[in-house]
Design an enzyme around this catalytic site. Structure first.
Site, PDB file in Angstrom:
ATOM      1  N   MET A  97       3.942   0.730  -0.130  1.00 20.36           N
ATOM      2  CA  MET A  97       4.309   0.689   0.952  1.00 20.36           C
ATOM      3  C   MET A  97       4.835  -1.055   1.217  1.00 20.36           C
ATOM      4  O   MET A  97       3.793  -1.855   0.953  1.00 20.36           O
ATOM      5  CB  MET A  97       3.263   0.724   2.033  1.00 20.36           C
ATOM      6  N   GLY A 185       1.645  -5.053   3.299  1.00 23.78           N
ATOM      7  CA  GLY A 185       1.895  -4.520   1.997  1.00 23.78           C
ATOM      8  C   GLY A 185       0.863  -3.970   1.203  1.00 23.78           C
ATOM      9  O   GLY A 185      -0.189  -4.634   0.804  1.00 23.78           O
ATOM     10  N   SER A 186       0.936  -2.705   0.607  1.00 24.83           N
ATOM     11  CA  SER A 186      -0.347  -1.979   0.303  1.00 24.83           C
ATOM     12  C   SER A 186       0.265  -0.663  -0.818  1.00 24.83           C
ATOM     13  O   SER A 186       1.431  -0.429  -0.851  1.00 24.83           O
ATOM     14  CB  SER A 186      -1.303  -1.747   1.007  1.00 24.83           C
ATOM     15  N   ARG A 187      -0.993   0.014  -0.873  1.00 25.69           N
ATOM     16  CA  ARG A 187      -0.353   1.261  -1.633  1.00 25.69           C
ATOM     17  C   ARG A 187      -1.486   2.329  -1.225  1.00 25.69           C
ATOM     18  O   ARG A 187      -2.728   2.238  -1.167  1.00 25.69           O
ATOM     19  CB  ARG A 187      -0.404   0.859  -3.294  1.00 25.69           C
TER      20      ARG A 187
END
Length: 216
Positions: A97, A185-187
């Protein structure tokens, strides 16, 4: 149309939006150009924390995406050792993301939360494979009504500094229900059995709660 232009805001966003509005008002008093920059950032904060409704397929033969973003990695790996799943091989789909994606995470299939494990870690780029092992993360062990076990892992990224998990152990959830949010922002990694046929591919853009990742 209004829901598209002004989508609902996740509860985590209200405080951040209020801070952004106050800073923007102060910047306007100092300099109009700074005020414009503040306004743009305020709009971004609002849309970052958007929480639109999603409409899952409601078919437990399918797994829907746990996050908005791009499928960054698809690999076969051992399950997370933190959840005692390391003795079995799973397919792992990683959804990255960026700071413009909706960051609300959702469950891929109807089932029950078996275990939740939070692990502190680093904040390296979440698009890298080693983020699954090195970064701060929240691991959720999850099983459906046929007994299949999954792992959903919320992973903090380069600028992310808070993982919010909104579910608890023993909780029953329907496909597409919210499990939390990561800022910024990440995953999210999804581990599932090799019995499932993969429907997504690397580089594909997916939508949380709606895009189909796999089918039994």
């Amino acid at each position: 149309m209004l829901d598209i232009i002004f989508p609902p805001l996740h509860r985590e966003g209200y405080r951040m939006l209020a801070i952004a509005v106050i800073i923007t008002m102060l910047l306007i008093l100092i300099n109009k150009i700074l005020g414009v920059i503040g306004f743009v950032l305020t709009v971004w904060v609002y849309y970052f924390f958007r929480d639109p409704e999603r409409y899952p397929i409601n078919d437990d033969a399918f797994l829907v995406s746990p996050a908005d973003g791009v499928v960054s990695l698809i690999v076969n790996v051992r399950g997370p050792k933190e959840l005692n799943m390391e003795n079995k091989e799973f397919q792992r789909v990683s959804v990255f993301m960026n700071v413009f994606n909706c960051h609300v995470n959702r469950v891929p299939v109807t089932g029950k939360i078996d275990e939740i494990f939070y692990k502190p870690g680093k904040f390296i780029d979440a698009s890298l494979d080693k983020a699954s092992e090195d970064n701060e993360r929240n691991l959720i062990k999850y099983s459906n009504n046929t007994g299949k076990t999954f792992a959903i892992v919320q992973i903090a990224g380069l600028v992310a500094r808070r993982i919010v998990c909104e579910v608890k152990e023993g909780q029953n959830l329907n496909q597409g229900d919210r499990i939390g949010i990561i800022r910024f922002g990440s995953r999210v990694d999804l581990y599932f059995d090799n019995d499932y046929k993969l429907l997504a591919k690397q580089g594909q853009t997916v939508v949380a709660g709606e895009s189909l990742l796999a089918k039994i």
